[in-house]
Design an enzyme around this catalytic site. Structure first.
Site, short mmCIF file in Angstrom:
data_model
loop_
_atom_site.label_atom_id
_atom_site.label_comp_id
_atom_site.label_asym_id
_atom_site.label_seq_id
_atom_site.Cartn_x
_atom_site.Cartn_y
_atom_site.Cartn_z
N CYS A 50 61.99 20.79 12.92
CA CYS A 50 62.60 20.02 14.17
C CYS A 50 61.31 18.88 14.70
CB CYS A 50 63.05 20.77 15.12
SG CYS A 50 64.30 21.75 14.64
N GLU A 112 53.68 29.26 19.90
CA GLU A 112 55.06 29.84 19.06
C GLU A 112 54.83 30.18 17.69
OE1 GLU A 112 56.97 28.20 16.58
OE2 GLU A 112 56.12 26.15 16.47
N GLU A 190 66.58 31.02 11.60
CA GLU A 190 65.65 31.64 12.76
C GLU A 190 65.52 31.12 13.94
OE1 GLU A 190 60.72 32.63 12.77
OE2 GLU A 190 61.65 31.49 11.25
N THR A 191 65.80 30.10 14.49
CA THR A 191 65.84 29.55 15.95
C THR A 191 67.04 29.97 16.51
OG1 THR A 191 64.62 27.50 15.41
CG2 THR A 191 65.83 27.40 17.30
N ILE A 192 68.27 29.93 15.83
CA ILE A 192 69.62 30.51 16.25
C ILE A 192 69.59 31.93 16.41
CG2 ILE A 192 71.84 31.11 15.76
CD1 ILE A 192 71.35 28.04 17.00
#
Length: 424
Positions: A50, A112, A190-192
């Site tokens: 992203c 992160e 993974e983000t969700i």
């Protein structure tokens, strides 16, 4: 041999530019193969997330302009526009940049951990494409090792902070009591998954996971007692959703202005908080123009993220020092590898000359020559042959005024040392 890291990220390009330079997962293998075929890159890997699209390359001679032209042509962009927001790192700086990225030091969210996994995926895809060779392969392994050391030896990963965490933190500011709210999560990556975990930990009333395949959605939903639906069911679920967070790999918007308008009417204009983490965007930007819609993109999360980063700032300096040491160590080992080939060739040459002189000596002995005379001839012949090529080259270098090379030869053969020291 030269390393090159070229790309754009959240610091140099807007989300509108980044989504145009993003590589879709299904096209990555083909893009890598095309990159090596149409440029001077011998090895290549592409990291596309992203927040960044980066090319990691190994070339004989650096050719930045050629890579920029290829990247612009591949994405049908104006090369001047791309050049204005692209950054380039070469050799040790490229190595250091890659290690900083893997360690989370170059991320929007300092430290992160997701980027480490994304870089490992980039390596796996490049291996599948056949575009990673011994040099880039060594760089990836050294990068992973350094990033793991940063995680182990510093506090850079403590106090979890991520885009997902920031999105949930912002939702808490808008909805003071998440126990009464329902969330619609679009995607199952993974983000969700992180978003779902944070929302679940905050005690949200209900979570719905929408995905292209019901199986992936169900797998994620089971972990948090959520409900799984297909993307086609989003309009119905939108009516009851107070929070919508989306992160998919879709190349086209999933949620349009019309669908949101219809949902708002049925909700009697009860507000909806939306975060579009995807690049390219999942939610049409025009949705943000609607009353009662609070739409945020990844770029809008900066302030929330900055507030949660303070605890990690102290660890960043220690992490930077580890990265610098990791990059320096890798380059030293790489330079040492370059000497291995030269030493191997030199040893093979010496062994060939030795075998030639030994054959002559054995022939002399077979013909009745005295052993001491044959040994003396062996020693003279071997010495002359071993010194012949270096002597010729040193004379040429001296005639050309290459005194730097002569000084290096003195150091190489330890000629400044006394015979006593050389024999020790």
């Amino acid at each position: 041999m030269a390393f090159l890291a070229l790309g754009i990220n959240h610091k140099t390009a807007s989300v509108a530019v980044r989504e145009r330079v993003a590589f879709s997962p299904e096209r990555l293998v083909g893009a890598l193969q095309q990159l090596c075929q149409h440029t001077c890159s011998r090895e290549a890997a592409i990291l596309s997330t992203c927040n960044r699209s980066e090319l990691y390359l190994e070339q004989d001679d650096l050719d930045v302009e050629q890579i920029l032209l290829w990247l612009a042509a591949y994405h049908e962009l104006d090369v001047a526009e791309l050049r204005a927001c692209a950054y380039v790192h070469a050799d040790e700086q490229a190595v250091r940049h890659m290690m900083r990225v893997a360690s989370g030091l170059d991320s929007m969210v300092l430290g992160e951990p997701q980027i480490f996994g994304q870089l490992k995926s980039a390596y796996a895809v490049a291996r599948e494409a056949g575009t990673v060779g011994p040099l880039l392969g060594r760089l990836f392994q050294a990068t992973f090792s350094t990033a793991k050391q940063v995680r182990t030896d510093t506090a850079i990963g403590e106090n979890p902070v991520s885009v997902a965490f920031a999105a949930v933190s912002l939702a808490k500011q808008i909805f003071s009591d998440l126990h009464r709210s329902q969330a619609l999560l679009i995607g199952a990556g993974e983000t969700i998954s992180l978003v779902a975990r944070h929302l679940h930990d905050q005690g949200i009333k209900r979570i719905v996971v929408a995905n292209r395949t019901l199986e992936r959605a169900s797998q994620l939903a089971e972990q948090f007692g959520a409900h799984a639906v297909l993307l086609s069911e989003i309009p119905q679920e939108l009516v009851n959703s107070d929070i919508v967070i989306s992160s998919t790999a879709s190349q086209l918007p999933i949620l349009g202005k019309g669908a949101v308008e219809r949902a708002l009417k049925l909700r009697k204009h009860k507000p909806i908080f939306m975060v579009d983490i995807a690049v390219p965007r999942d939610i049409e930007p025009e949705v943000g123009e609607l009353d009662d819609i609070y739409l945020y993109s990844v770029d809008d999360l900066h302030e929330v993220i900055a507030e949660n980063l303070k605890s990690r700032q102290g660890a960043a300096q220690a992490a930077e020092e580890l990265v610098a040491l990791g990059a320096e160590d890798f380059m030293q080992r790489l330079r040492a590898l370059a000497a291995v080939d030269v030493l191997k060739a030199y040893r093979q040459q010496a062994e060939r000359l030795r075998d030639e002189e030994l054959t002559k000596a054995l022939r002399l002995l077979a013909n009745g020559c005295a052993a001491d005379e044959a040994l003396a001839q062996l020693a003279r012949g071997l010495t002359n042959k071993l010194l012949h090529a270096p002597s010729v080259q040193l004379k040429k270098l001296s005639a050309a005024g290459r005194f730097d090379a002569l000084a290096m030869a003195q150091e190489l053969f330890a000629l400044d040392e006394s015979p006593d020291k050389q024999s020790q």
